[in-house]
Design an enzyme around this catalytic site. Structure first.
Site, PDB file in Angstrom:
ATOM      1  N   ASP A 246      -5.789   8.517  -3.445  1.00  0.00           N
ATOM      2  CA  ASP A 246      -6.847   8.221  -2.469  1.00  0.00           C
ATOM      3  C   ASP A 246      -6.640   8.989  -1.169  1.00  0.00           C
ATOM      4  OD1 ASP A 246      -7.995   6.516  -4.257  1.00  0.00           O
ATOM      5  OD2 ASP A 246      -7.297   4.671  -3.299  1.00  0.00           O
ATOM      6  N   ASP A 259      -3.363   3.766  -0.669  1.00  0.00           N
ATOM      7  CA  ASP A 259      -4.260   3.341  -1.741  1.00  0.00           C
ATOM      8  C   ASP A 259      -5.203   2.283  -1.180  1.00  0.00           C
ATOM      9  OD1 ASP A 259      -5.184   3.579  -4.328  1.00  0.00           O
ATOM     10  OD2 ASP A 259      -3.937   1.954  -5.085  1.00  0.00           O
ATOM     11  N   LYS A 261      -7.952  -0.588  -1.598  1.00  0.00           N
ATOM     12  CA  LYS A 261      -8.408  -1.557  -2.587  1.00  0.00           C
ATOM     13  C   LYS A 261      -9.450  -2.473  -1.958  1.00  0.00           C
ATOM     14  CE  LYS A 261      -5.592  -0.155  -5.787  1.00  0.00           C
ATOM     15  NZ  LYS A 261      -6.110   0.574  -6.969  1.00  0.00           N
TER      16      LYS A 261
END
Length: 339
Positions: A246, A259, A261
């Site tokens: 990412d 990352d 989420k």
């Protein structure tokens, strides 16, 4: 004969009757004989059968009422209650899984000793963005999905069945499709923020699907700088796996694999993110062993953004924690290769 002897004794001596009353007759005259009658055979009370005292009519009505009682049809709620009663929550004191006690056979280090680590102030102006190529190498996501623990697979399946009961099969498919779409839009909005170093566009801020997520991460974005990679492909040249990172940037001065989420439920601790720490560790190892990247990463960051706009939870992974999850990742990779 006994009767005659008794009468003879009475007729011979006076006072014999008195003697007989003082001294037991059977003991003195007939020590080996005793008198008995048939009365003692029937002196005990007859044993009464307890079942004969039961009110048979009342007992028959009771049995009939129990066996003829019908419960109402089960509903999704009663099924879930029954499921929770049968399985219950996981045992917190359960001994560690065998995989956690093993050591990887192929102990490839997380940090590549053949690559240099540039100074933290040596930043490039344009983030790297390498397209993901189709190869025979498995992806990090596929490896984690294929090696999920039986316990986690059970809870994932139970959640799926619960959602299908609530939404229906078509409704659940639409729900998962919208989740992927929201995630893609959220990542695209973050990418535009990092590339332009400004806030998201007006259209993105007003998009109801991701406006809450963008509001959720605003306090985290203030601590992120020096972006080195965005939505960029990485591959581990030694272990032969690949993935799509990412973001790689500094978080509070530490270079991290980040990352992003999304979640509708709060995840305040790292353990609530399930296999995400292993995914981050896998990406860190891949970057460090990928010739396309002239730097190395030691830390990770998982940011959980919420749809309702509540402040996101950033979970920072220091080098020691990344090394622990790297070993767990190697075990999952070996399990996948063995299959």
């Amino acid at each position: 004969l006994v009767r005659m002897t008794f009468l003879q004794l009475l007729s011979r001596k006076p006072g014999t009757l008195e003697m007989l009353c003082q001294i037991p007759f059977c003991q003195k005259q007939f020590p080996y004989m005793c008198l008995s009658t048939s009365v003692c055979l029937y002196s005990k009370k007859k044993k009464v059968n307890s079942y004969e005292q039961v009110d048979q009519e009342k007992y028959k009505n009771l049995v009939y009422s129990v066996t003829s009682y019908k419960t109402s049809a089960q509903t999704p709620e009663t099924i879930l209650e029954e499921d929770n009663l049968l399985y219950g929550p996981p045992d917190k004191h359960r001994p560690p899984a065998k995989a956690e006690t093993k050591t990887p056979k192929n102990c490839v280090p997380l940090i590549n000793p053949n690559k240099r680590i540039p100074p933290l102030d040596g930043d490039s102006n344009q983030p790297m963005k390498i397209a993901l190529q189709k190869t025979k190498m498995p992806s990090v996501t596929r490896i984690l999905q294929q090696t999920v623990s039986p316990q986690q697979a059970f809870y994932l399946e139970r959640w799926k069945q619960k959602m299908i009961l609530e939404l229906g099969k078509d409704g659940f498919e639409e729900y998962t499709k919208n989740l992927f779409l929201q995630g893609a839009l959220f990542h695209a909005a973050l990418e535009s923020v990092f590339l332009s170093e400004e806030t998201a566009t007006k259209e993105q801020r007003e998009d109801a699907a991701i406006s809450g997520y963008l509001s959720s991460v605003q306090h985290v974005l203030k601590d992120i700088s020096s972006v080195k990679a965005l939505e960029s492909a990485v591959q581990h040249e030694t272990l032969q796996y690949l993935g799509l990172v990412d973001c790689v940037a500094k978080y509070r001065g530490q270079l991290c694999v980040i990352d992003w989420k999304t979640s509708e439920k709060p995840k305040p601790s790292l353990k609530d993110t399930f296999d995400n720490p292993l995914q981050v560790a896998a990406y860190i190892g891949a970057i460090n062993h990928d010739a396309n990247y002239d730097f190395q990463v030691r830390c990770g960051l998982i940011v959980v953004a919420y749809k309702n706009g509540s402040p996101a939870h950033p979970h920072f992974m220091n080098p020691d924690l990344c090394s622990q999850y790297w070993n767990k990742w190697l075990l999952r990779l070996e399990e996948y290769m063995d299959r």
